[in-house]
Motif scaffolding. Structure first.
Motif, PDB file in Angstrom:
ATOM      1  N   GLU A 144       0.845  -1.194   0.000  1.00 32.70           N
ATOM      2  CA  GLU A 144       0.000   0.000   0.000  1.00 32.70           C
ATOM      3  C   GLU A 144       0.884   1.250   0.000  1.00 32.70           C
ATOM      4  N   VAL A 145       0.519   2.220  -0.816  1.00 30.61           N
ATOM      5  CA  VAL A 145       1.280   3.465  -0.948  1.00 30.61           C
ATOM      6  C   VAL A 145       0.347   4.638  -0.677  1.00 30.61           C
ATOM      7  N   ASP A 146       0.802   5.563   0.139  1.00 29.61           N
ATOM      8  CA  ASP A 146      -0.017   6.741   0.432  1.00 29.61           C
ATOM      9  C   ASP A 146       0.885   7.840   0.991  1.00 29.61           C
ATOM     10  N   GLY A 147       0.346   9.038   1.058  1.00 23.45           N
ATOM     11  CA  GLY A 147       1.083  10.177   1.591  1.00 23.45           C
ATOM     12  C   GLY A 147       0.166  11.066   2.405  1.00 23.45           C
ATOM     13  N   ASP A 217      -4.386   5.493  -3.820  1.00 22.32           N
ATOM     14  CA  ASP A 217      -5.599   6.273  -4.077  1.00 22.32           C
ATOM     15  C   ASP A 217      -5.538   6.858  -5.488  1.00 22.32           C
ATOM     16  N   GLU A 218      -6.458   7.762  -5.794  1.00 25.65           N
ATOM     17  CA  GLU A 218      -6.592   8.277  -7.154  1.00 25.65           C
ATOM     18  C   GLU A 218      -5.697   9.483  -7.457  1.00 25.65           C
ATOM     19  N   VAL A 219      -4.786   9.842  -6.577  1.00 29.55           N
ATOM     20  CA  VAL A 219      -3.903  10.975  -6.829  1.00 29.55           C
ATOM     21  C   VAL A 219      -3.084  10.713  -8.091  1.00 29.55           C
ATOM     22  N   ARG A 233      -6.311   0.892  -7.812  1.00 31.52           N
ATOM     23  CA  ARG A 233      -6.657   2.224  -7.336  1.00 31.52           C
ATOM     24  C   ARG A 233      -8.003   2.215  -6.630  1.00 31.52           C
ATOM     25  N   ILE A 234      -8.100   3.050  -5.603  1.00 28.37           N
ATOM     26  CA  ILE A 234      -9.341   3.209  -4.862  1.00 28.37           C
ATOM     27  C   ILE A 234      -9.670   4.694  -4.765  1.00 28.37           C
ATOM     28  N   ASN A 235     -10.869   5.063  -5.137  1.00 27.32           N
ATOM     29  CA  ASN A 235     -11.324   6.452  -5.070  1.00 27.32           C
ATOM     30  C   ASN A 235     -11.991   6.669  -3.712  1.00 27.32           C
ATOM     31  N   HIS A 236     -11.313   7.396  -2.835  1.00 30.29           N
ATOM     32  CA  HIS A 236     -11.819   7.568  -1.473  1.00 30.29           C
ATOM     33  C   HIS A 236     -13.078   8.425  -1.401  1.00 30.29           C
ATOM     34  N   SER A 237     -13.389   9.169  -2.459  1.00 30.92           N
ATOM     35  CA  SER A 237     -14.633   9.934  -2.453  1.00 30.92           C
ATOM     36  C   SER A 237     -15.845   9.023  -2.650  1.00 30.92           C
ATOM     37  N   HIS A 246      -7.752  -1.364  -1.094  1.00 32.32           N
ATOM     38  CA  HIS A 246      -7.807  -0.340  -0.050  1.00 32.32           C
ATOM     39  C   HIS A 246      -6.388   0.060   0.351  1.00 32.32           C
ATOM     40  N   THR A 247      -6.313   1.135   1.117  1.00 31.86           N
ATOM     41  CA  THR A 247      -5.032   1.572   1.706  1.00 31.86           C
ATOM     42  C   THR A 247      -5.196   1.704   3.211  1.00 31.86           C
ATOM     43  N   ASN A 248      -5.969   0.797   3.801  1.00 29.45           N
ATOM     44  CA  ASN A 248      -6.272   0.886   5.227  1.00 29.45           C
ATOM     45  C   ASN A 248      -5.042   0.724   6.105  1.00 29.45           C
ATOM     46  N   GLY A 249      -4.077  -0.082   5.668  1.00 32.58           N
ATOM     47  CA  GLY A 249      -2.848  -0.247   6.447  1.00 32.58           C
ATOM     48  C   GLY A 249      -2.052   1.039   6.510  1.00 32.58           C
TER      49      GLY A 249
END
Length: 320
Positions: A144-147, A217-219, A233-237, A246-249
């Motif tokens: 999972e990748v996020d910022g 996410d969709e960024v 990809r997951i669109n959080h909106s 998901h990016t729950n982790g």
């Protein structure tokens, strides 16, 4: 209903009461066992590796029979040139690992009755040691990748007519930083701070094995990873989790880091944000281990790490 692990007796294998009741000698022996685990605490020379050493017990030092160098259990490690006794050092580590949302240097200094400077440097040395666990690790499988952004809060003006739109980049503080997290499902968590989240694309290419499955996410900037990875990809909106994507982790990590900063440290300088993020990631990765196991893991890592070039003599350099 099954009891949560952190509420069970199995999670409590080390306490301040036991640390200080067992005393200095027991703490010293614990450090010896963790410095030389292959010999169950029997010392060997860190320079030439000779097992034949003299025990200078009155000074808790050893002398090598081959090269005649003197050394101690903390020589050449993060704890080199320490001033705290071993029982106080073990007590500090016990408090450090028991704090699931981090511990402020002010609180540690009060608990141990030491200067704030001592607590501040010690905690940063511990964070440097625990960050070394994942310094070379490569993530694979499902990652999972996020910022998320931290710091740089701009206080609104008192009068309404003087207020500006703080969402515009021209009205933001230059102290704002983005933390990018890479979290392997069932594996480790790797973090790094940047000026902008988009800079995390190269970081992801560097630390994730090509061909792995990445959830993001969709960024738009994560689109650049599509040639090298299987992107999901997951669109959080619309949803936070959909068909196993998901990016729950990653969000769980950011939740811990935000509570650590807001509830304990209150303010973190941008140059230190990476160490606090590594601390939160370490707590996330080992959240199902007992506090005694966490303490031994941290001590062992600190005794295996070299002398800290950043934190040894930190306050002396600042005074100069």
């Amino acid at each position: 209903m099954a009891q949560h692990f952190l509420l069970s007796a199995a999670a409590r294998t080390l306490s301040l009461r036991s640390v200080f009741s067992e005393g200095e000698e027991a703490a010293y022996r614990r450090f010896c066992r963790l410095r030389w685990p292959e010999t169950d605490g029997a010392p060997h020379c860190p320079v030439c590796g000779c097992m034949d050493v003299y025990d200078l017990s009155t000074r808790r030092r050893f002398k090598c029979a081959a090269c005649h160098r003197q050394f101690s259990v903390t020589s050449g490690t993060i704890f080199a040139s320490r001033k705290l006794s071993f029982v106080d050092l073990l007590g500090a580590i016990c408090l450090f690992v028991n704090a699931s949302k981090g511990l402020s240097a002010v609180q540690l200094s009060r608990d141990l009755d030491v200067q704030h400077k001592t607590a501040f440097v010690l905690m940063h040395k511990l964070r440097e040691a625990l960050a070394a666990e994942v310094s070379e690790i490569q993530l694979e499988g499902e990652v999972e990748v996020d910022g998320a952004v931290f710091g740089g809060h701009v206080r609104p003006a008192n009068l309404r007519e003087e207020r500006v739109d703080r969402r515009l980049s021209s009205n933001r503080s230059g102290k704002r930083r983005a933390v990018v997290v890479l979290r392997q499902r069932g594996g480790r968590t790797v973090t790094r701070p940047f000026l902008r989240e988009a800079q995390g694309v190269d970081f992801a290419r560097e630390r994730i094995v090509p061909g792995s499955v990445i959830s993001a996410d969709e960024v738009a900037h994560w689109d650049l990873l599509e040639p090298d990875f299987n992107m999901q990809r997951i669109n959080h909106s619309e949803a936070y989790s959909l068909n196993g994507i998901h990016t729950n982790g990653a969000e769980s990590f950011f939740s811990r880091l935000r509570r650590m900063i807001a509830g304990q440290h209150l303010k973190v300088e941008g140059r230190y944000l990476g160490t606090y993020a590594a601390h939160a990631a370490w707590l996330e990765d080992h959240r199902k281990e007992s506090n005694g196991r966490l303490a031994d893991r941290l001590i062992g890592g600190a005794l295996a790490a070299p002398v800290s070039r950043e934190w040894k003599g930190y306050w002396q350099r600042r005074a100069a």
